[in-house]
Design an enzyme around this catalytic site. Structure first.
Site, mmCIF file in Angstrom:
data_model
loop_
_atom_site.group_PDB
_atom_site.id
_atom_site.type_symbol
_atom_site.label_atom_id
_atom_site.label_comp_id
_atom_site.label_asym_id
_atom_site.label_seq_id
_atom_site.Cartn_x
_atom_site.Cartn_y
_atom_site.Cartn_z
ATOM 1 N N GLU A 82 8.672 40.659 41.857
ATOM 2 C CA GLU A 82 7.269 41.049 42.036
ATOM 3 C C GLU A 82 6.467 40.644 40.800
ATOM 4 O OE1 GLU A 82 7.178 45.290 42.726
ATOM 5 O OE2 GLU A 82 8.809 45.170 44.196
ATOM 6 N N LYS B 234 4.094 41.330 37.756
ATOM 7 C CA LYS B 234 3.876 42.536 36.945
ATOM 8 C C LYS B 234 2.371 42.665 36.704
ATOM 9 C CE LYS B 234 5.386 45.068 32.867
ATOM 10 N NZ LYS B 234 4.030 45.397 32.356
HETATM 11 C C1 LIG Z 1 9.434 50.535 38.830
HETATM 12 O O1 LIG Z 1 8.423 50.640 37.823
HETATM 13 C C2 LIG Z 1 7.433 49.699 37.782
HETATM 14 N N1 LIG Z 1 7.354 48.729 38.708
HETATM 15 C C3 LIG Z 1 6.372 47.799 38.626
HETATM 16 N N2 LIG Z 1 6.288 46.819 39.560
HETATM 17 C C4 LIG Z 1 5.302 45.902 39.493
HETATM 18 N N3 LIG Z 1 5.241 44.951 40.440
HETATM 19 N N4 LIG Z 1 4.346 45.909 38.508
HETATM 20 C C5 LIG Z 1 4.389 46.866 37.565
HETATM 21 N N5 LIG Z 1 3.437 46.882 36.601
HETATM 22 C C6 LIG Z 1 5.408 47.867 37.580
HETATM 23 N N6 LIG Z 1 5.467 48.855 36.643
HETATM 24 C C7 LIG Z 1 6.458 49.767 36.734
HETATM 25 C C8 LIG Z 1 6.529 50.878 35.707
#
Ligand SMILES: COc1nc2nc(N)nc(N)c2nc1C
Length: 308
Positions: A108, A110
């Protein structure tokens, strides 16, 4: 040593307040981290000089004094970071050595915003909050209600806590800074600070005017859902009425992950929102749950940060 430490503390406290309470850092993270590390080194070498008010004695982010507090039943985690493909491969090898089943990753983008948690009871949006220090965040329900992409009612009467990122699209950020500079106000340094400053507002109308958006990506407890994978979770969140980021891809191995990184490092400038890397997550949700988290970060996910 005590004198030097005494000179560093007020500096760090002031910078910290700027960063956490005013969402307008005065110094680059690297500068803060370097000075903070120096203070830690001095206090470690000379424990007698530690003072109770030293920034080293406080937990991570502070929360804004004037917003009501919310305790997260299930803590909101941050993410471990890596900065190279080699480190990413080490993460993969370490994880696979602890897991006897084969598994895919979900890749994914970020999103560079700030983490939020949305609580729904019987399908109705009842409370929204910031991460804060992971255990205690700020109640920003009224502000979140002004964001179009956050559904007031879900397509199913679920009681769930959904986590994701609130961000300010690049176009909205540029327009906001133009307005601020025209009005003689200081521009926001980047879309993340602009989103944080716009969300952690006491004045809901300010939030409403800031064109904030969301991508939801996680759920605090998987039980209420039908899906058994992270990629399926994103589809199910979309069915429930949330906005999710469609760029995710299931990866079978690190070759696929590296290809995803190359693909989106190249597209980064053209995306209408800011990203600061990608996140890979073990795709099976039961595996995520069995791996769990350390004090601060999940064991089943890692963030690969793009070079600045
Ligand atoms: C499972 O924790 C997380 N997953 C995430 N996923 C995406 N796509 N983007 C983020 N910024 C993100 N931030 C966190 C703390």
């Amino acid at each position: 040593a005590a004198t030097e430490a005494a000179s560093l503390r007020p500096q760090l406290l002031q910078w910290g307040k700027q960063y956490y309470d005013a969402d307008a850092p005065q110094v680059e993270d690297a500068t803060y981290d370097r000075v903070y590390a120096r203070l830690v080194a001095l206090e470690t070498a000379f424990p007698a000089i530690v003072t109770p008010d030293s920034p080293t004695q406080r937990v991570g982010g502070t929360t804004r004094g004037d917003l009501p507090k919310v305790t997260h039943e299930i803590p909101m985690l941050s993410l471990g970071d890596v900065f190279s493909i080699d480190e990413l491969k080490e993460f993969d090898e370490r994880l696979r050595s602890n897991v006897d089943e084969a598994f895919d990753y979900n890749c994914e983008l970020k999103i560079d915003g700030l983490a939020i948690s949305l609580r729904y009871e019987n399908g109705e949006f009842v409370q929204g909050s910031t991460r804060g220090n992971g255990q205690i965040g700020e109640d920003i329900t009224a502000n979140l209600k002004t964001i179009d992409s956050i559904p007031q009612t879900l397509s199913r009467p679920l009681t769930i806590d959904v986590r994701g990122e609130c961000y300010m699209p690049k176009a909205a950020f540029l327009a906001l800074n133009e307005r601020r500079e025209a009005a003689g106000q200081a521009p926001f340094a980047n879309p993340r600070n602009a989103a944080a400053g716009s969300l952690r507002q006491l004045n809901t109308q300010v939030t409403a005017d800031r064109q904030l958006a969301t991508f939801m990506y996680n759920i605090a407890d998987y039980e209420p859902l039908n899906t058994r994978t992270q990629s399926g979770l994103l589809d199910e969140l979309a069915e429930l009425g949330f906005t999710t980021n469609p760029t995710y891809q299931v990866a079978h191995n690190m070759t696929d992950v590296a290809a995803y990184i190359d693909q989106y490092q190249g597209k980064r400038a053209d995306l209408p929102y800011g990203i600061d890397g990608i996140v890979i997550k073990a795709n099976p949700l039961p595996l995520q749950r069995s791996l769990g988290a350390t004090v601060k970060v999940p064991r089943w996910a890692i963030a690969y940060k793009f070079p600045p």
